[in-house]
Design a protein around this motif. Structure first.
Motif, PDB file in Angstrom:
ATOM      1  N   GLU A 161       0.841  -1.190   0.000  1.00  0.00           N
ATOM      2  CA  GLU A 161       0.000   0.000   0.000  1.00  0.00           C
ATOM      3  C   GLU A 161       0.884   1.250   0.000  1.00  0.00           C
ATOM      4  N   PRO A 162       0.355   2.392  -0.472  1.00  0.00           N
ATOM      5  CA  PRO A 162       1.159   3.617  -0.489  1.00  0.00           C
ATOM      6  C   PRO A 162       1.741   3.981   0.874  1.00  0.00           C
ATOM      7  N   GLU A 163       0.954   3.809   1.938  1.00  0.00           N
ATOM      8  CA  GLU A 163       1.446   4.193   3.263  1.00  0.00           C
ATOM      9  C   GLU A 163       2.534   3.263   3.784  1.00  0.00           C
ATOM     10  N   ARG A 164       2.701   2.094   3.144  1.00  0.00           N
ATOM     11  CA  ARG A 164       3.758   1.150   3.535  1.00  0.00           C
ATOM     12  C   ARG A 164       4.927   1.188   2.556  1.00  0.00           C
ATOM     13  N   THR A 165       4.962   2.225   1.722  1.00  0.00           N
ATOM     14  CA  THR A 165       5.996   2.401   0.704  1.00  0.00           C
ATOM     15  C   THR A 165       6.707   3.721   0.950  1.00  0.00           C
ATOM     16  N   LEU A 166       8.021   3.763   0.739  1.00  0.00           N
ATOM     17  CA  LEU A 166       8.812   4.973   0.938  1.00  0.00           C
ATOM     18  C   LEU A 166       9.658   5.232  -0.296  1.00  0.00           C
ATOM     19  N   MET A 167       9.658   6.485  -0.769  1.00  0.00           N
ATOM     20  CA  MET A 167      10.506   6.902  -1.889  1.00  0.00           C
ATOM     21  C   MET A 167      11.621   7.778  -1.355  1.00  0.00           C
ATOM     22  N   ILE A 168      12.858   7.512  -1.782  1.00  0.00           N
ATOM     23  CA  ILE A 168      14.015   8.277  -1.341  1.00  0.00           C
ATOM     24  C   ILE A 168      14.725   8.846  -2.564  1.00  0.00           C
ATOM     25  N   GLY A 169      14.968  10.164  -2.572  1.00  0.00           N
ATOM     26  CA  GLY A 169      15.640  10.759  -3.720  1.00  0.00           C
ATOM     27  C   GLY A 169      16.296  12.083  -3.397  1.00  0.00           C
ATOM     28  N   ASP A 170      17.043  12.582  -4.379  1.00  0.00           N
ATOM     29  CA  ASP A 170      17.817  13.808  -4.189  1.00  0.00           C
ATOM     30  C   ASP A 170      17.265  14.999  -4.945  1.00  0.00           C
ATOM     31  N   THR A 171      16.150  14.823  -5.665  1.00  0.00           N
ATOM     32  CA  THR A 171      15.617  15.917  -6.480  1.00  0.00           C
ATOM     33  C   THR A 171      14.131  16.128  -6.222  1.00  0.00           C
ATOM     34  N   THR A 172      13.666  17.303  -6.620  1.00  0.00           N
ATOM     35  CA  THR A 172      12.227  17.573  -6.536  1.00  0.00           C
ATOM     36  C   THR A 172      11.451  16.657  -7.478  1.00  0.00           C
ATOM     37  N   HIS A 173      12.099  16.155  -8.534  1.00  0.00           N
ATOM     38  CA  HIS A 173      11.423  15.204  -9.426  1.00  0.00           C
ATOM     39  C   HIS A 173      11.066  13.925  -8.650  1.00  0.00           C
ATOM     40  N   ASP A 174      11.998  13.470  -7.806  1.00  0.00           N
ATOM     41  CA  ASP A 174      11.747  12.277  -7.001  1.00  0.00           C
ATOM     42  C   ASP A 174      10.637  12.512  -5.989  1.00  0.00           C
ATOM     43  N   LEU A 175      10.686  13.671  -5.346  1.00  0.00           N
ATOM     44  CA  LEU A 175       9.702  13.960  -4.307  1.00  0.00           C
ATOM     45  C   LEU A 175       8.316  14.180  -4.917  1.00  0.00           C
ATOM     46  N   GLN A 176       8.264  14.819  -6.089  1.00  0.00           N
ATOM     47  CA  GLN A 176       6.973  14.990  -6.765  1.00  0.00           C
ATOM     48  C   GLN A 176       6.432  13.637  -7.228  1.00  0.00           C
ATOM     49  N   LEU A 177       7.306  12.750  -7.657  1.00  0.00           N
ATOM     50  CA  LEU A 177       6.898  11.381  -7.986  1.00  0.00           C
ATOM     51  C   LEU A 177       6.199  10.745  -6.797  1.00  0.00           C
ATOM     52  N   ALA A 178       6.797  10.879  -5.614  1.00  0.00           N
ATOM     53  CA  ALA A 178       6.194  10.297  -4.417  1.00  0.00           C
ATOM     54  C   ALA A 178       4.836  10.915  -4.123  1.00  0.00           C
ATOM     55  N   VAL A 179       4.765  12.233  -4.191  1.00  0.00           N
ATOM     56  CA  VAL A 179       3.487  12.919  -3.941  1.00  0.00           C
ATOM     57  C   VAL A 179       2.438  12.445  -4.935  1.00  0.00           C
ATOM     58  N   ASN A 180       2.811  12.349  -6.203  1.00  0.00           N
ATOM     59  CA  ASN A 180       1.843  11.939  -7.239  1.00  0.00           C
ATOM     60  C   ASN A 180       1.356  10.510  -7.040  1.00  0.00           C
ATOM     61  N   ALA A 181       2.192   9.676  -6.415  1.00  0.00           N
ATOM     62  CA  ALA A 181       1.819   8.284  -6.155  1.00  0.00           C
ATOM     63  C   ALA A 181       1.185   8.109  -4.776  1.00  0.00           C
ATOM     64  N   GLY A 182       1.093   9.183  -3.996  1.00  0.00           N
ATOM     65  CA  GLY A 182       0.517   9.096  -2.664  1.00  0.00           C
ATOM     66  C   GLY A 182       1.400   8.388  -1.660  1.00  0.00           C
ATOM     67  N   VAL A 183       2.727   8.498  -1.867  1.00  0.00           N
ATOM     68  CA  VAL A 183       3.704   7.746  -1.085  1.00  0.00           C
ATOM     69  C   VAL A 183       4.535   8.710  -0.237  1.00  0.00           C
ATOM     70  N   PRO A 184       4.848   8.389   1.024  1.00  0.00           N
ATOM     71  CA  PRO A 184       5.763   9.222   1.811  1.00  0.00           C
ATOM     72  C   PRO A 184       7.150   9.250   1.180  1.00  0.00           C
ATOM     73  N   CYS A 185       7.914  10.307   1.490  1.00  0.00           N
ATOM     74  CA  CYS A 185       9.240  10.423   0.893  1.00  0.00           C
ATOM     75  C   CYS A 185      10.265  10.903   1.913  1.00  0.00           C
ATOM     76  N   VAL A 186      11.513  10.605   1.612  1.00  0.00           N
ATOM     77  CA  VAL A 186      12.677  11.119   2.329  1.00  0.00           C
ATOM     78  C   VAL A 186      13.610  11.697   1.281  1.00  0.00           C
ATOM     79  N   ALA A 187      14.236  12.823   1.594  1.00  0.00           N
ATOM     80  CA  ALA A 187      15.131  13.479   0.652  1.00  0.00           C
ATOM     81  C   ALA A 187      16.571  13.428   1.150  1.00  0.00           C
ATOM     82  N   VAL A 188      17.499  13.471   0.209  1.00  0.00           N
ATOM     83  CA  VAL A 188      18.909  13.622   0.548  1.00  0.00           C
ATOM     84  C   VAL A 188      19.412  14.918  -0.071  1.00  0.00           C
TER      85      VAL A 188
END
Length: 221
Positions: A161-188
């Motif tokens: 499920e989205p709430e059990r998935t985490l996206m990690i990335g270094d760009t706003t493209h990665d973080l927007q991907l997570a937002v668009n998929a309804g997934v929490p994110c962590v940035a570097v």
């Protein structure tokens, strides 16, 4: 006693600038490719900004206004320069240890990258990391970031499920991907984009080193 995932079953990582120290080289290769085909050298920061996108999208943003039929030529020159220097690149220090610790806790690990399939397969083989990842998606397989298709396909593959998935990335493209998929994110903050641009995407954490990311994931993921 075996540790189990606390909050996230599936952790998806961007590749360039998150696990692999490649942002400066990618930007320089875009600059060199533009000069090769007779264009003014684009700004370094503009070339850094597009890292994480699929190659065609990246080139259109970094070198806007080029005649449509010339982007394949620009892409060929970019690949020429990148492949000539790819052997110089390496993982960020501590990346292997971090991934092994997460695997030991039975997280599913995935890569969601703007690289193409051939490029990701090549670097996974050369870095000997392929066995650590349970799934991968590339821009030519699905859709370029920030379209959510990469993460949607990975979640479907692993039944998470989205709430059990985490996206990690270094760009706003990665973080927007997570937002668009309804997934929490962590940035570097040590990759292609300035960490001050991350706030609007509400990352759970911004790591300023791989060690910080490792420690946060062990404590919270």
């Amino acid at each position: 006693m075996t540790s189990r995932p606390q909050q996230f079953d599936l952790i998806a990582f961007d590749w360039d600038g998150t696990l692999f120290d490649s942002t400066a080289l990618i930007a320089r290769c875009i600059q060199r490719a533009a000069v090769d085909i007779g264009l003014p050298e684009p700004g370094f920061e503009n070339c850094r900004y597009v890292i994480g996108l699929g190659l065609r999208d990246a080139l259109e943003h970094a070198v806007p206004g080029l005649a449509e039929e010339r982007y394949p030529e620009l892409g060929l020159r970019y690949r020429h320069h990148y492949l000539a220097s790819e052997h110089e690149l390496s993982l960020f220090e501590g990346t292997l240890e971090m991934l092994e610790a997460l695997k030991a806790r039975h997280h599913w690990l995935a890569v969601a990258t703007g690289k193409n399939r051939a490029g990701l397969d090549r670097v996974l083989a050369s870095s000997e990391l392929g066995h650590l990842f349970d799934g991968t998606r590339t821009a030519d397989q699905t859709r370029s970031k920030p379209h959510p298709q990469m993460l949607l396909e990975l979640m479907k593959e692993f039944g998470t499920e989205p709430e059990r998935t985490l996206m990690i990335g270094d760009t706003t493209h990665d973080l927007q991907l997570a937002v668009n998929a309804g997934v929490p994110c962590v940035a570097v903050s040590f990759g292609a984009h300035d960490h001050e641009t991350f706030a609007e995407f509400k990352p759970l954490f911004v790591a300023h080193s791989t060690r910080e990311l490792h420690d946060w994931l062990i404590a919270h993921a």
